[in-house]
Design a protein around this motif. Sequence first.
Motif, PDB file in Angstrom:
ATOM      1  N   MET A   1      20.769 139.180 -27.870  1.00  0.00           N
ATOM      2  CA  MET A   1      21.189 138.245 -28.902  1.00  0.00           C
ATOM      3  C   MET A   1      20.664 138.690 -30.257  1.00  0.00           C
ATOM      4  O   MET A   1      19.546 139.170 -30.364  1.00  0.00           O
ATOM      5  N   ARG A   2      21.500 138.519 -31.262  1.00  0.00           N
ATOM      6  CA  ARG A   2      21.059 138.895 -32.606  1.00  0.00           C
ATOM      7  C   ARG A   2      20.126 137.834 -33.181  1.00  0.00           C
ATOM      8  O   ARG A   2      20.264 136.649 -32.903  1.00  0.00           O
ATOM      9  N   SER A   4      20.025 136.792 -36.122  1.00  0.00           N
ATOM     10  CA  SER A   4      20.730 135.897 -37.040  1.00  0.00           C
ATOM     11  C   SER A   4      21.371 134.724 -36.306  1.00  0.00           C
ATOM     12  O   SER A   4      21.771 133.752 -36.920  1.00  0.00           O
ATOM     13  N   SER A   5      21.474 134.832 -34.993  1.00  0.00           N
ATOM     14  CA  SER A   5      22.089 133.744 -34.227  1.00  0.00           C
ATOM     15  C   SER A   5      21.090 132.671 -33.832  1.00  0.00           C
ATOM     16  O   SER A   5      21.459 131.669 -33.232  1.00  0.00           O
ATOM     17  N   TYR A   8      21.994 129.232 -34.805  1.00  0.00           N
ATOM     18  CA  TYR A   8      23.058 128.607 -34.007  1.00  0.00           C
ATOM     19  C   TYR A   8      22.488 127.992 -32.727  1.00  0.00           C
ATOM     20  O   TYR A   8      22.786 126.858 -32.383  1.00  0.00           O
ATOM     21  N   ARG A  11      20.231 124.979 -33.369  1.00  0.00           N
ATOM     22  CA  ARG A  11      21.051 123.814 -33.719  1.00  0.00           C
ATOM     23  C   ARG A  11      21.709 123.224 -32.474  1.00  0.00           C
ATOM     24  O   ARG A  11      21.698 122.015 -32.255  1.00  0.00           O
ATOM     25  N   THR A 212      27.182 136.470 -25.276  1.00  0.00           N
ATOM     26  CA  THR A 212      26.272 137.052 -24.289  1.00  0.00           C
ATOM     27  C   THR A 212      25.665 135.924 -23.460  1.00  0.00           C
ATOM     28  O   THR A 212      25.647 134.765 -23.874  1.00  0.00           O
ATOM     29  N   TYR A 215      22.995 134.081 -25.297  1.00  0.00           N
ATOM     30  CA  TYR A 215      23.491 133.178 -26.334  1.00  0.00           C
ATOM     31  C   TYR A 215      23.914 131.860 -25.701  1.00  0.00           C
ATOM     32  O   TYR A 215      23.711 130.790 -26.270  1.00  0.00           O
TER      33      TYR A 215
END
Lengths: 295, 230
Positions: A1-2, A4-5, A8, A11, A212, A215
């Motif tokens: 997982m990036r 920057s995620s 997300y 949240r 992924t 994620y």
Amino acid sequence: MRLSSLGYVARDGFRNIWRNKIMSIASISTVAISLFLLGCVWLFVANVNNMVFNVESELEINAYVEQDLPRETAQALASDIGAYDGVASVEFIPKEEGILMLENRFGTEADLAGTVGENNPLPDMIQLKATNPDLVPVLAEKLTAMEGIDQVRYGQGMVEKLLKTADWLERAGFIGLICISIAAIFLISTSIRVTVFARRDEITIMRLVGATNWYIRWPFLIEGMLTGFFGALLAVAILVLGYNKLVISLMTNMSFIPIMTDQATLLLLGRNILLYGAGLGIVGSFLSVFRYLRV
Amino acid sequence: MIQFFNVNKIYEAEVRVEALKDVNLQIENGEFIFLVGPSGAGKSTLTKLIIREETASSGQVLSDGKSLARMKQRDIPFYRRRIGFVFQDFRLLMTRTVYENVAFAAEAVEMTTTEVRQRVPLVLDMMGIADKRNAYPHQLSGGQQQRLGIARAMVNNPTMIIADEPTGNLDPETSAEIMRIFQAINRRGTTVLIATHDKDMVNLMRKRVIALKEGRIVRDERNGGYQHEA
Ligand SMILES: Nc1ncnc2c1ncn2[C@@H]1O[C@H](COP(=O)(O)OP(=O)(O)O)[C@@H](O)[C@H]1O
Ligand SMILES: [Mg+2]
């Protein structure tokens, strides 16, 4: 997982808790109640240990003087007692000094003396030491019978009884901890399972567009962790507030009980409960995520 | 490029179903293909093999020469990002707005917030539903809902679009409109594979038609129609 995620999934973790309110509230309260009870046991045990540490010796006797007795009479009483057989030392502690001692024990911030002012509820106190522990009950009895003495306190017997209770509670607490943990984990994992079910359409879409596995999993793990953490936070809040209330009330009404007032110890307890709660949540959500979430 | 070599697919449920039998085919980049056949012929199964939802019971499915069966589990999501999938029942998130439905997919493939903010309005515009961005799916017509489904599939700029009966729930006129959208997407170079049993549509468009019957390819024709059996 990036990286920057992260926003997300965090949240969505919060959102999960929110959209599954009923189960979340049930889990959070269960964790809160369980950890609160555990905290109480822990505080009791800590206090007993603290008390044993505080009661310097089994030789000490505190005699509280009647409230309306004139100061000179009280001081005279003290010097009389000093002359008894078996008394090693005696000290007269006027209530003004008594409240300062309390203040010291409570910590630096509290201005007890200033708060109570003229209405100091403490009695004057005669503190003596016996030459021999066997003499303590005899002396205490003698003091109780004296004119002008209200109450007599000494540690003997009580300390041992408390230690035994604390020891028993510690064992019971340990077994309780295991039961509570299993129940909390089960409840949290059930709660997560409900969310997984409620979000099955979203999960299908995520899988097909190429999210992924991590994620997809993370929001559920975060949901579990937050559930445990919020429960723990609630428990800690009630514990700390309640305990500090208890401390103040005990100190003013039953100052002979050497209650533990060490804020650092309390903070440590709080931190441990929070970590433990979050840990329970993570374990609970892991169980659900790896069992019910097909990724 | 997608290739099927002697692919069999057997579902071992309560009853054993041979959904695909000895399927051989090749899909070139940029092609527009209809996959036709009666219900139960194996159309959906074939699409699921391509997106690696299912794996072949025997034979090989290759993407750009690489075996999908042997693809590592953790590479599958990244493979799927190159394929957009469109559903018959749209599969929209009813509690989210048009914009959020597409953003949901964009976030799932881990675009940054900046990328999401750039890409989502773009595909909504491309599908002609930019003015509906704050509407909820139930406020849209069937055709608009499917455009939203396509917008979501397009958000990651895939090289291939697979649609499983995308017009199955739509009237003929709206279906034609959706087909025009697929054509437009294809014209930009994206491979399009549509499973359908909309005869009129297939006959009208004169594209490559692969016909399945009881799990076998019974016809594979350039510029084909639906009707006549090979
Ligand atoms: N997951 C499954 N488990 C068992 N049987 C299935 C499954 N999916 C499809 N089938 C069976 O495989 C055959 C082909 O189905 P499908 O590929 O959905 O056909 P189509 O999309 O052309 O209607 C049917 O007989 C169907 O019942
Ligand atoms: Mg089908």
